[in-house]
Design a protein around this motif. Sequence first.
Motif, PDB file in Angstrom:
ATOM      1  N   ALA A 164       0.834  -1.210   0.000  1.00  0.00           N
ATOM      2  CA  ALA A 164       0.000   0.000   0.000  1.00  0.00           C
ATOM      3  C   ALA A 164       0.866   1.256   0.000  1.00  0.00           C
ATOM      4  O   ALA A 164       0.600   2.216  -0.746  1.00  0.00           O
ATOM      5  N   GLY A 165       1.903   1.271   0.827  1.00  0.00           N
ATOM      6  CA  GLY A 165       2.787   2.426   0.848  1.00  0.00           C
ATOM      7  C   GLY A 165       3.532   2.613  -0.463  1.00  0.00           C
ATOM      8  O   GLY A 165       3.672   3.739  -0.964  1.00  0.00           O
ATOM      9  N   SER A 194     -15.917   5.763  -0.273  1.00  0.00           N
ATOM     10  CA  SER A 194     -16.338   7.001   0.383  1.00  0.00           C
ATOM     11  C   SER A 194     -15.143   7.899   0.689  1.00  0.00           C
ATOM     12  O   SER A 194     -15.205   9.122   0.501  1.00  0.00           O
ATOM     13  N   LEU A 195     -14.063   7.302   1.149  1.00  0.00           N
ATOM     14  CA  LEU A 195     -12.860   8.096   1.428  1.00  0.00           C
ATOM     15  C   LEU A 195     -12.313   8.727   0.152  1.00  0.00           C
ATOM     16  O   LEU A 195     -11.903   9.894   0.146  1.00  0.00           O
ATOM     17  N   LEU A 196     -12.310   7.966  -0.932  1.00  0.00           N
ATOM     18  CA  LEU A 196     -11.814   8.503  -2.201  1.00  0.00           C
ATOM     19  C   LEU A 196     -12.635   9.706  -2.656  1.00  0.00           C
ATOM     20  O   LEU A 196     -12.084  10.728  -3.078  1.00  0.00           O
ATOM     21  N   ALA A 213      -5.901  12.083  -3.784  1.00  0.00           N
ATOM     22  CA  ALA A 213      -6.888  11.395  -2.944  1.00  0.00           C
ATOM     23  C   ALA A 213      -6.558   9.914  -2.825  1.00  0.00           C
ATOM     24  O   ALA A 213      -6.649   9.320  -1.742  1.00  0.00           O
ATOM     25  N   LEU A 214      -6.162   9.299  -3.949  1.00  0.00           N
ATOM     26  CA  LEU A 214      -5.788   7.889  -3.926  1.00  0.00           C
ATOM     27  C   LEU A 214      -4.571   7.667  -3.042  1.00  0.00           C
ATOM     28  O   LEU A 214      -4.509   6.694  -2.262  1.00  0.00           O
ATOM     29  N   LEU A 261      -4.298   5.280   0.301  1.00  0.00           N
ATOM     30  CA  LEU A 261      -3.266   4.248   0.433  1.00  0.00           C
ATOM     31  C   LEU A 261      -2.479   4.420   1.734  1.00  0.00           C
ATOM     32  O   LEU A 261      -2.129   3.435   2.392  1.00  0.00           O
ATOM     33  N   TRP A 262      -2.225   5.666   2.129  1.00  0.00           N
ATOM     34  CA  TRP A 262      -1.529   5.878   3.406  1.00  0.00           C
ATOM     35  C   TRP A 262      -2.419   5.510   4.589  1.00  0.00           C
ATOM     36  O   TRP A 262      -1.929   5.029   5.621  1.00  0.00           O
TER      37      TRP A 262
END
Length: 539
Positions: free
Chosen positions: A349-350, A419-421, A483-484, A488-489
């Motif tokens: 992910a990082g 939703s976060l995106l 945003a992506l 991911l963070w």
Amino acid sequence: MSSALSASPPTTRRRAPVVLLAACLSALLLPLSMTGASVALPSMGAELHASLASLQWAINGYNLAFGCFVLAAGSLADLVGRRRMFAIGTGLYAVGALVSALAGDILLLDIARTASGLGAAAALPSGSALLAQTFEGRSRARAFGVFGTTTGIGLALGPTVAGLLVGGFSWRAVFLVPAVIAFMVVALTPLIPESRNPAGGRVDKSGTLTFTGALLLLIYGLVEGPQAGWGSPLVLGAFLAAVALLLAFVVIERRQEHPMFDLSLLAQPQFLALCLTAVVVVFGFTPLLVALPTYFSAVDGLTAQQAGLTLIMLTGATLVFPAIAGFLTRWIPAKVQLVVTIVLMAAGAGWLTVIEPGSSHGAIFGPLLLLGIATGISFGLLDGAAVSSVPAGRAGMAAGMFNTMRLAGEAASIAVISSLLVSFTRGRLDGALGSFDTPYADDPARAANLLNQGDMGTLTQSVRPETARQAFTDMAGAAYTGALHTVLWVLFAMFLVAVPVVALLLRERRKPATGSSADVVPATAGPRTEQTQESSGVG
């Protein structure tokens, strides 16, 4: 497991290949629908003129119905007959897929997709139970090996197959082709011997309704939050009602003589650790199958076919590493591999934050491969480890609970990450749109929705003069990418927190109980074997 067959043993043996074929075809189709539809979202949204929230329900409706009803459907199959439930489930899936392919508006499509999810919930555990009833000994282990491998193929190749179908035909083919195959499976069911469990308990209606209602309201709040505002009375009411129903579910299950969820299993540290690991893994894998195709479409202008082929870098490893993980248990215990899996998820992910507009395949190959390897390892170990971490007499309940939590986690993870995106994209667009002459200058919410539907074209075409469009595209692409990166963070941080928690839980030791299985996750815990005959989940 006590059961009765309406066919004689010789007849059952003769029909074993038919049972295996039917079960494996369903195991291929059902997860393929879970992961494949995500690639078709941009095309579906453009043709049906759908909002982002309504479009997300084409994915969430299927996953939600699948995850919420799979346990209840397995219990019902024991009572009314596994072949009957398999035929009903596969038929409902086929009808839902056919209606989805013919749908002229997004509401009908969402309803049809939910119906397909209900059918999948009925078909998968029934097919698994039919295999367990038809095969014995080593033949059963081989049959479940083929069954599990086919499920993995459906999950892994879903986006790629869907991309090819969208590119070669249209998004409707993503539903039409599985519908045709599902109707062929229904035609095979008269050749399958019937079986049921006369000692099976009743279906836990109260538990099913409260659990389903809680998850439905949670997903609804997560989907509608970015649209209506997180402080909206409707959204807050959905979250509060979800909490209330979840508490009611806990109370109901604790009072049940034969509960759908034996909550006492969650008091066993190792089983809890394995459930947490399953949820963590799906957060790092399943939402990316939905988010990345729309990102590739909006920012890089890839077609659905190109996006689906690109995702092989993520999904391909899930076909290989389940077997590798099982092989490695000779030297590396399963519990160690599972902790390493979460570490790999964090690293992937990082690392994936290197993604930028126009990134080459070589730039994102490493992180996508790492995430795929981690997911593949979990596919190879979690099912066997889950049923081996509890007393042998409770293995069926453990398998059902484990897979229900994983499927519910998949539905929740897609809603949360989506939703976060949207929220992060909107935040980055707010203020940046004002420097362009576009109808969306004062409406960053709509602009964020279009980007998260993969529709950069509508935004760009609205900009005047035409000479400003390239600058606008660069700005919007950078906002979506930022945003992506933030998402991911967030995942990276979640994985880092999960590593010590899971590691500590797996180190716990229970006092041996009479008739119980091993107290620690066995080093030989492997992919779906005969232990998982009661399992009702998707790898």
